[in-house]
Design an enzyme around this catalytic site. Structure first.
Site, mmCIF file in Angstrom:
data_model
loop_
_atom_site.group_PDB
_atom_site.id
_atom_site.type_symbol
_atom_site.label_atom_id
_atom_site.label_comp_id
_atom_site.label_asym_id
_atom_site.label_seq_id
_atom_site.Cartn_x
_atom_site.Cartn_y
_atom_site.Cartn_z
ATOM 1 C CG HIS A 1 16.529 43.230 22.973
ATOM 2 N ND1 HIS A 1 16.003 44.500 22.927
ATOM 3 C CD2 HIS A 1 15.661 42.446 22.288
ATOM 4 C CE1 HIS A 1 14.869 44.488 22.243
ATOM 5 N NE2 HIS A 1 14.641 43.252 21.840
ATOM 6 C CG HIS B 1 10.416 43.474 23.932
ATOM 7 N ND1 HIS B 1 9.864 42.374 23.318
ATOM 8 C CD2 HIS B 1 11.459 43.858 23.142
ATOM 9 C CE1 HIS B 1 10.545 42.100 22.209
ATOM 10 N NE2 HIS B 1 11.517 42.972 22.087
ATOM 11 C CG ASP C 1 23.816 59.422 40.403
ATOM 12 O OD1 ASP C 1 24.305 60.560 40.325
ATOM 13 O OD2 ASP C 1 23.239 58.981 41.426
ATOM 14 C CG HIS D 1 12.444 46.467 18.989
ATOM 15 N ND1 HIS D 1 13.424 46.002 18.167
ATOM 16 C CD2 HIS D 1 12.184 45.462 19.849
ATOM 17 C CE1 HIS D 1 13.731 44.755 18.489
ATOM 18 N NE2 HIS D 1 12.991 44.420 19.518
ATOM 19 C CE1 TYR E 1 26.356 55.514 45.863
ATOM 20 C CE2 TYR E 1 26.785 53.714 44.341
ATOM 21 C CZ TYR E 1 26.057 54.256 45.379
ATOM 22 O OH TYR E 1 25.035 53.539 45.931
HETATM 23 ZN ZN LIG Z 1 13.028 42.715 20.695
#
Ligand SMILES: [Zn+2]
Length: 232
Positions: free
Chosen positions: A103, A105, A128, A168, A222
Site C-alpha cells: 500500500h 499514497h 504488459d 486514498h 518476456y
Molecule cells: Zn493509506
C-alpha cells in the site's frame, strides 16, 4: 509453539525480505514519512509478516517486523502492526493465490484516485504489466473490512494487480511481496506518464486486441529463461 517452530526459518526469511522491500518504496519515491507498507503471506500458514505502525523507514529491520494471523492479531513482535493490517489480512483471506500486498499514497497514482478515475491503457508497458486499465476502487474508511472488501471486489477476476482506492491511494497484490512492490512501482510510473500525456493532449487508448496480445506475450515470453543453457 512446536507447530510454529517448523516455520521459524520461513518467518525469519520473510522478516528480512519484507524489511528490505520497504527500502524500495523509499528508493522509488512512493512514500512520505511513515506512510506505506508491505506485507508477505507465510506460505502454508495462516500468518503474514507486515511493517510495524509509525516507525521511520530508516529504523525498519527484520527483527521489528510484526507477524500477525490472518485476522490481523499479533502473533510475534513487540510493536503494533501497520494501521492497514486489517486490509492486508482481508486480502489474504479472500485471495488464496496472493502472497504479497503493498500500500502506498504515491503521488501520481493517488491523484488519479482522488479524481475517482481509472487509468486507461495508453501505454504498451501498462498493457504488459496490468493487462489493461488500472481500475479505481470504492471509497472506504480505514478500520474494519471495508478497504479489504473494496480491494478484493475490484481486483477479483481483473488482470491488474493494482487498484486505486478512491480518495486514498494504491493497493497492489502479487504472488509474493516483491511482485507486489514491482506493481506499486510500475503503477506510479504509468500514472505519471498518463498524467503527462493528458496534460500534453489527448492520449490514444490501445485497442483491446492489441492489449491482449501485449499482455500474453509479456506474461509468458518476456524475460530471462529460468533454466540456463549448459556451458561448454
Ligand atoms: Zn493509506
Amino acid at each position: 509453539m512446536s507447530e510454529r517452530l517448523s516455520s521459524n526459518d520461513t518467518v525469519a526469511r520473510l522478516r528480512e525480505t519484507v524489511a528490505a522491500l520497504h527500502t524500495e518504496l523509499v528508493r522509488y519515491n512512493l512514500v512520505a514519512w511513515t506512510s506505506g507498507n508491505v506485507s508477505a503471506r507465510v506460505p502454508g500458514e495462516d500468518l503474514m509478516v507486515i511493517k510495524p505502525s509509525g516507525i521511520s523507514y530508516d529504523d525498519l529491520r527484520p527483527d521489528n517486523m510484526v507477524v500477525c494471523d490472518l485476522d490481523g492479531v499479533v502473533v510475534e513482535g513487540d510493536l503494533s502492526p501497520s494501521s492497514d493490517t486489517e486490509a492486508h489480512a482481508y486480502v489474504y483471506r479472500a485471495m488464496p493465490d496472493v502472497g504479497g500486498v503493498v500500500h502506498t499514497h504515491s503521488g501520481y497514482a493517488t491523484a488519479w484516485a482522488a479524481c475517482g478515475e481509472s487509468i486507461p491503457c495508453y501505454l504498451t508497458a501498462q498493457a504488459d504489466e496490468f493487462g489493461g486499465e488500472i481500475p479505481v476502487g470504492p471509497f472506504a474508511l480505514i478500520g474494519g473490512d471495508d478497504i479489504g472488501k473494496g480491494i478484493v471486489a475490484t481486483l477479483s477476476g481483473h488482470r491488474s494487480p493494482a487498484v486505486l482506492m478512491r480518495n486514498h491511494g494504491v493497493f497492489t497484490i502479487g504472488p509474493n511481496a516483491k511482485a507486489a512492490v514491482k506493481a506499486a512501482v510500475m503503477c506510479e510510473d504509468v500514472a505519471r506518464t498518463a498524467h503527462l500525456a493528458r496534460a500534453l493532449g489527448r492520449p490514444l487508448p490501445i485497442a483491446a486486441e492489441d492489449v491482449d496480445s501485449l499482455y500474453a506475450r509479456y506474461q509468458n515470453v518476456y524475460g530471462q529463461t529460468t533454466v540456463p543453457s549448459p556451458r561448454r
